[in-house]
Design an enzyme around this catalytic site. Sequence first.
Site, PDB file in Angstrom:
ATOM      1  N   HIS A  22       8.232 -34.947 -20.552  1.00 13.96           N
ATOM      2  CA  HIS A  22       7.243 -33.921 -20.269  1.00 13.96           C
ATOM      3  C   HIS A  22       6.058 -34.460 -19.475  1.00 13.96           C
ATOM      4  O   HIS A  22       5.445 -33.732 -18.679  1.00 13.96           O
ATOM      5  CB  HIS A  22       6.735 -33.328 -21.593  1.00 13.96           C
ATOM      6  CG  HIS A  22       5.973 -32.049 -21.456  1.00 13.96           C
ATOM      7  ND1 HIS A  22       6.561 -30.868 -21.054  1.00 13.96           N
ATOM      8  CD2 HIS A  22       4.653 -31.757 -21.662  1.00 13.96           C
ATOM      9  CE1 HIS A  22       5.653 -29.903 -21.023  1.00 13.96           C
ATOM     10  NE2 HIS A  22       4.485 -30.425 -21.371  1.00 13.96           N
ATOM     11  N   GLN A  62       1.196 -26.450 -14.809  1.00  9.66           N
ATOM     12  CA  GLN A  62       1.941 -27.469 -15.541  1.00  9.66           C
ATOM     13  C   GLN A  62       1.952 -27.144 -17.031  1.00  9.66           C
ATOM     14  O   GLN A  62       0.904 -26.834 -17.605  1.00  9.66           O
ATOM     15  CB  GLN A  62       1.318 -28.853 -15.302  1.00  9.66           C
ATOM     16  CG  GLN A  62       2.110 -30.019 -15.878  1.00  9.66           C
ATOM     17  CD  GLN A  62       1.617 -30.463 -17.260  1.00  9.66           C
ATOM     18  OE1 GLN A  62       0.488 -30.163 -17.641  1.00  9.66           O
ATOM     19  NE2 GLN A  62       2.475 -31.174 -17.991  1.00  9.66           N
ATOM     20  N   SER A  63       3.124 -27.186 -17.666  1.00 12.43           N
ATOM     21  CA  SER A  63       3.280 -26.940 -19.105  1.00 12.43           C
ATOM     22  C   SER A  63       2.753 -25.551 -19.478  1.00 12.43           C
ATOM     23  O   SER A  63       3.202 -24.550 -18.928  1.00 12.43           O
ATOM     24  CB  SER A  63       2.588 -28.059 -19.889  1.00 12.43           C
ATOM     25  OG  SER A  63       2.886 -27.984 -21.264  1.00 12.43           O
ATOM     26  N   ALA A  64       1.764 -25.476 -20.389  1.00  9.30           N
ATOM     27  CA  ALA A  64       1.190 -24.178 -20.738  1.00  9.30           C
ATOM     28  C   ALA A  64       0.555 -23.523 -19.521  1.00  9.30           C
ATOM     29  O   ALA A  64       0.563 -22.287 -19.385  1.00  9.30           O
ATOM     30  CB  ALA A  64       0.151 -24.348 -21.851  1.00  9.30           C
ATOM     31  N   GLY A 123      -1.992 -27.907 -21.655  1.00 10.76           N
ATOM     32  CA  GLY A 123      -2.734 -28.305 -22.847  1.00 10.76           C
ATOM     33  C   GLY A 123      -2.383 -27.484 -24.069  1.00 10.76           C
ATOM     34  O   GLY A 123      -3.222 -27.293 -24.955  1.00 10.76           O
ATOM     35  N   ASP A 132      12.768 -33.811 -21.324  1.00 10.10           N
ATOM     36  CA  ASP A 132      11.553 -33.150 -21.817  1.00 10.10           C
ATOM     37  C   ASP A 132      11.838 -32.562 -23.196  1.00 10.10           C
ATOM     38  O   ASP A 132      12.684 -31.672 -23.344  1.00 10.10           O
ATOM     39  CB  ASP A 132      11.134 -32.048 -20.848  1.00 10.10           C
ATOM     40  CG  ASP A 132       9.753 -31.496 -21.154  1.00 10.10           C
ATOM     41  OD1 ASP A 132       9.336 -31.548 -22.324  1.00 10.10           O
ATOM     42  OD2 ASP A 132       9.095 -30.994 -20.217  1.00 10.10           O
TER      43      ASP A 132
END
Length: 448
Positions: A392, A257-259, A187, A360
């Site tokens: 992404h 995941q991601s951040a 997020g 991504d």
Amino acid sequence: MPSLPISYLPPKPSTEMMFKPLIYDSDPSSTTLLDGENHSVKPLLSRASSFNGAVTPFNGDGSTGLYQNRRRRSNSDNCLSAADTNGSQQQQSIGQEVSHAAAETFLLTRLFLKLLSYLGWITRFLALGFYAFLLMPGFIQVGYYYFFSPHVRRSIVYGDQPRNRLDLYLPKNSNGPKPVVAFVTGGAWIIGYKAWGSLLGQQLSERDIIVACIDYRNFPQGSISDMVKDASSGISFICNHIAEYGGDPNRIYLMGQSAGAHIAACAIVDQVVKESGEGDSVSWSSSQINAYFGLSGGYNLLSLVDHFHSRGLYRSIFLSIMEGEESLKQFSPELVVQDPNLRHIVARLPPIILFHGTADYSIPSDASKCFAETLQRLGGKAEVILYEGKTHTDLFLQDPMRGGKDEMFEDIVSVVMGDNQEVIGKSVDRRRLVPEFMLKLAHWVSPF
């Protein structure tokens, strides 16, 4: 005293006699004293002296001509000075106009660029809205499962800070202890929320895996150090209490995941540093983590800050999240493990498995490749799995909503279940949540 006869009084001088020595003409021969009755009135200055500069001597020494010459030179100098002043003023006026025009041009250019940036945000906002609309059928079904399924335990308190909550996704089959995946959602460090992992939790729980989605403070409620502390506290709770919910404390896997991948990686690296005697006391052990799964994460912030800025996460905001530019290295796991004083911690890290899509644009796949190569070079266990053409969000949202067999999903299950071929080969009817044409259109318009 006898009075004198009036005839003896001296005659009063006339006004003409008092001033007649002061009146001259330009021509000495024509200068006439005003006496007697026979006289003519001459002008004080003749026309010749007025226009042709004739010199009239005064008392024979030429002082009057000198005065007039000085006056003419003064007038000439004044004219030249006035001309120079006018020229200087004109040049100054031109300079001011050029400066003003340059300032106006700069202002208009800046406003135009700002307008373009606003239009870029508007475009991304519209794309995000359309993207969410296309996936809405899937979001509704996942949301219903999250709020009404008896197998979801929501908002279990794991700490004393705001948002120290986690959700548990429990398998229907409660026979024996289950492996556990502790998941930290993404997020952009700003809008992370534990419910974002509900789709992953639903699908892994169908394969007899418990999923614990950890919530944490976001910016501006907290900065990166708060997020790492919250994630570490959540992992500690899972390690120490998951047996109460049917989980196996000896088979815990960490995923982000991601951040969330960045935060989880920081948490595991920080834990190993503490266990090496470089930090505070610990409440859980890195040896309890069987492997780390990093999905579409970034692990070297120094190399990503400019990329994030170009994507809309502006440098000033990002540096505020990361507690200043001087802290970027501290919260970059790829750089921490290269510190000569901390290289020994690499051997204590669990196996690192990184997943990334080659398409991504939010976080380039090179971020995962570089981190894996660094760990391998330092003797760590690491590998990177790339998925050609995936964005992404493809790996985390669109592909799971497609139903059927999910390549990344199967890769995770194979690692978690290990030798349990029965579970690995278990056929699960994964329903399609969104029509294919909408998923393809979502892939095309995705702002991520």
